[in-house]
Write a protein that holds these residues in place. Structure first.
Motif, PDB file in Angstrom:
ATOM      1  N   ARG A  56       0.824  -1.208   0.000  1.00  0.00           N
ATOM      2  CA  ARG A  56       0.000   0.000   0.000  1.00  0.00           C
ATOM      3  C   ARG A  56       0.862   1.264   0.000  1.00  0.00           C
ATOM      4  O   ARG A  56       0.592   2.214  -0.710  1.00  0.00           O
ATOM      5  N   CYS A  57       1.903   1.246   0.837  1.00  0.00           N
ATOM      6  CA  CYS A  57       2.791   2.408   0.930  1.00  0.00           C
ATOM      7  C   CYS A  57       3.970   2.296  -0.030  1.00  0.00           C
ATOM      8  O   CYS A  57       4.775   3.216  -0.110  1.00  0.00           O
ATOM      9  N   ASP A  58       4.062   1.156  -0.723  1.00  0.00           N
ATOM     10  CA  ASP A  58       5.176   0.895  -1.635  1.00  0.00           C
ATOM     11  C   ASP A  58       6.516   1.140  -0.943  1.00  0.00           C
ATOM     12  O   ASP A  58       7.337   1.947  -1.379  1.00  0.00           O
ATOM     13  N   PHE A 116       2.906  -5.193  10.977  1.00  0.00           N
ATOM     14  CA  PHE A 116       1.945  -4.193  10.481  1.00  0.00           C
ATOM     15  C   PHE A 116       2.727  -2.956  10.089  1.00  0.00           C
ATOM     16  O   PHE A 116       3.833  -2.712  10.573  1.00  0.00           O
ATOM     17  N   CYS A 117       2.134  -2.190   9.194  1.00  0.00           N
ATOM     18  CA  CYS A 117       2.764  -0.949   8.734  1.00  0.00           C
ATOM     19  C   CYS A 117       2.345   0.189   9.665  1.00  0.00           C
ATOM     20  O   CYS A 117       1.150   0.458   9.807  1.00  0.00           O
ATOM     21  N   GLU A 118       3.318   0.835  10.289  1.00  0.00           N
ATOM     22  CA  GLU A 118       2.957   1.892  11.242  1.00  0.00           C
ATOM     23  C   GLU A 118       2.474   3.151  10.522  1.00  0.00           C
ATOM     24  O   GLU A 118       1.923   4.040  11.159  1.00  0.00           O
ATOM     25  N   GLN A 119       2.673   3.213   9.190  1.00  0.00           N
ATOM     26  CA  GLN A 119       2.214   4.383   8.452  1.00  0.00           C
ATOM     27  C   GLN A 119       0.749   4.255   8.022  1.00  0.00           C
ATOM     28  O   GLN A 119      -0.041   5.164   8.218  1.00  0.00           O
ATOM     29  N   CYS A 120       0.380   3.099   7.430  1.00  0.00           N
ATOM     30  CA  CYS A 120      -0.996   2.965   6.919  1.00  0.00           C
ATOM     31  C   CYS A 120      -1.815   1.964   7.746  1.00  0.00           C
ATOM     32  O   CYS A 120      -3.014   1.816   7.529  1.00  0.00           O
ATOM     33  N   PHE A 121      -1.184   1.277   8.700  1.00  0.00           N
ATOM     34  CA  PHE A 121      -1.833   0.365   9.646  1.00  0.00           C
ATOM     35  C   PHE A 121      -2.318  -0.927   8.988  1.00  0.00           C
ATOM     36  O   PHE A 121      -3.095  -1.680   9.565  1.00  0.00           O
TER      37      PHE A 121
HETATM   38 ZN   LIG Z   1       1.774   0.950   4.737  1.00  0.00          ZN
END
Ligand SMILES: [Zn+2]
Lengths: 171, 390
Positions: free
Chosen positions: A61-63, A72-77
């Motif tokens: 999602r955040c590439d 988990f991605c702390e930017q987009c969750f």
């Molecule tokens: Zn992300």
């Protein structure tokens, strides 16, 4: 001593009593032992290190690709489970020459903690480790380095399975 | 209150004696994802502030609050951690919303008790280092001292305490999230090993791992987000003196004070009439009895007899710890208070499954921070707002 009392009863405090903490202080010791569950992401990471491989993880999602991996991605969750092997080569993002050990002892030869942006990750995604095999006055931001591993039989699935990062070219 | 605060999302992971497959971050992430899905919010876009509760020695990491943002979606956002029980965190979230500067606030608590290999040593370190620790008594003795004096003054009996254990562990059999459901007889409790008299092993809650996340919102936002907001009608917290030498040993004075504060805010004059069910701290069996009296849910000395008569059973006139409480779910360290709130929310929403109580709209959740503390908090929750239908 007064004329009427030749000597006082009891034992006088000595300098040693005070220095050794026999008086005026209380000594206590905490037993705090933990066995932290590493979890899915860090568990995979440590397994990889034992196999001589640095694993990152991708967020589509955040590439971006980050290391150490996380679930988990702390930017987009969003959850992250696309693990990717990284080359173990990177660039010094920042460093410090540290002349004091973690338990506050002076050392003549400094430790060189460094954050290294690994090739294939999306900055800011670096690995916190040590630099080695380099003269202290030659360390530079932007220096290209690679991982130096322990021999396979000595690796145990720990961050110390990488001994340090050293310059790609002799400095 | 010039505005109301509602709980619009709940999520939890657990509760189990061990969780070797997941780190605490992964447990919290799972609970958070559920809570945000339940509330219909995106933490990276919609949440204004995050409040967590934790204790550095329970985590094995100093300044643990630095480690809480990522798994909640709180990186680069307003985040703070309270060294207290989950209900203290809930109180902080309510206050933030009441300032009018925050619309949506998240509260988190978790337990990785299974990772603490020397938990009794950690608890012992809560004792005064100069006056109490050198005596080398296990801190469970502090509970023994309190139970002894409480039972002496209230007339509560060991059989009545055993009835609490039997009820709560049986209630836990109807709670899929509970770790310690069991069908015991009072006799089993009474003959289990003496630990710190009058307390036996089965009267002490065992620990469990898990995480709980809740999403709170102001009046307008809560109505927009949720078809069934649960309103924070009142919240209060208090401490007695920490001194083992001069605290009140018979009564839970902290719970009396915290309840008075929460009832004042909720406009509750007669709690025994207006509170329909309660989730109260039962870290030790006697604590449930002592707390019920402190909360004014029954007269002094009446909690024990009422328990034996079945009044606090799920089909009684005042169901208490229908979830199983800490005895049945497992003690969740700093998240224990949030587990009490969680059950109240599920009951008020009508989502408590096979243990659902009939026709309830006002419930109470109460927490205690465990030995050797005299620290507690109380929340009154309702599916209706005071004086009008929601
Ligand atoms: Zn992300």
């Amino acid at each position: 001593m007064t004329q009427r009392i030749a000597s006082y009863p009891g034992t006088a405090l000595s300098e040693e009593d005070i220095e050794r903490g026999r008086v005026l202080s209380i000594h206590d010791r905490l037993r705090a032992d933990y066995a932290w569950d590493a979890g899915l992401a860090i568990g995979r990471y440590l397994d990889g290190l034992k196999a001589g491989q640095i694993l990152g993880v991708r967020c589509e999602r955040c590439d971006r690709t980050v290391v150490p991996p996380r679930a988990f991605c702390e930017q987009c969750f969003a959850p992250m489970d696309a693990f990717v092997p990284l080359a173990g080569v990177g660039t010094v993002n920042t460093f410090s020459l540290c002349y004091v050990t973690w338990d506050v002892k002076r050392i003549a030869e400094p430790l060189i903690p460094s954050v290294i942006d690994l090739d294939g990750t999306s900055p800011p995604a670096g690995i916190m480790h040590l630099l080695g095999g380099v003269a202290t006055d030659r360390v530079r931001i932007g220096m290209r380095v690679r991982a130096v591993w322990k021999p396979a039989r000595a690796r145990e699935g720990a961050i110390t399975d990488i001994r340090y990062f050293k310059p790609l070219r002799r400095g | 209150m010039n505005t109301s605060v509602g709980i619009v999302g709940i999520g939890w992971t657990g509760f189990r004696p061990v969780t070797p497959e997941a780190s605490y971050k992964e447990l919290v992430y799972e609970a958070a994802v559920r809570a945000y899905a339940d509330a219909g919010v995106d933490p990276r876009r919609d949440v204004d502030s995050f409040v967590t509760v934790s204790e550095d020695f329970h985590e094995g990491t100093s300044i643990f609050d630095e480690y809480v943002p990522d798994q909640l979606g709180g990186a680069q956002r307003p985040v703070h951690t309270i060294t207290g029980d989950g209900l203290h965190g809930l109180a902080a979230a309510v206050m933030q919303i009441l300032t009018g500067r925050f619309r949506i606030v998240v509260v988190e608590g978790h337990s990785k008790a299974s990772n603490i290999l020397t938990l009794p040593h950690i608890t012992a370190y809560a004792l005064d280092p100069i006056l109490n620790r050198p005596l080398h008594a296990n801190p469970l003795a502090v509970a023994g001292l309190e139970a002894c004096r409480y039972m002496h003054e209230s007339g509560a009996t060991r059989e009545q305490c055993a009835a609490v254990v039997v009820k709560n562990r049986r209630n836990a059999l109807r709670n899929p999230a509970a770790a310690y459901g069991a069908d015991l007889r009072a006799e089993d409790v009474l003959v289990s090993e003496a630990v710190a008299s009058p307390i036996t092993r089965l009267e002490i809650s065992d620990h469990a791992d898990g995480a709980i996340v809740m999403v709170l919102a102001d009046d307008e936002t809560a109505r927009r987000l949720s078809p069934h907001p649960v309103w924070m009608r009142g919240i209060g917290w208090a401490n007695d003196s920490p001194s083992l030498e001069s605290r009140c040993w018979a009564r839970a004075a902290y719970a009396e004070q915290a309840a008075a504060m929460a009832y004042r805010m909720a406009g509750i004059g007669n709690p025994a009439e207006e509170i329909q069910f309660a989730e109260v701290d039962d870290t030790f069996a006697y604590k449930e009895l002592q707390h019920l009296e402190a909360l004014g849910l029954c007269a002094q000395g009446r909690a024990g007899p009422l328990t034996v008569e079945g009044a606090t059973a799920p089909d009684g006139c005042l169901p208490v710890n229908v979830s199983g409480g800490s005895l049945g779910i497992g003690h969740l360290l700093d998240a224990s208070g949030l587990a009490r709130v969680l059950e109240v929310v599920l009951q008020l929403r009508g989502q408590a499954g096979s243990r659902q109580l009939g026709d309830v709209y006002t419930g109470l959740a109460q927490s205690w921070r465990g030995v050797p503390t005299t620290s507690g908090a109380v929340a009154v929750l309702s599916s209706r707002l005071s004086g009008r239908e929601s």
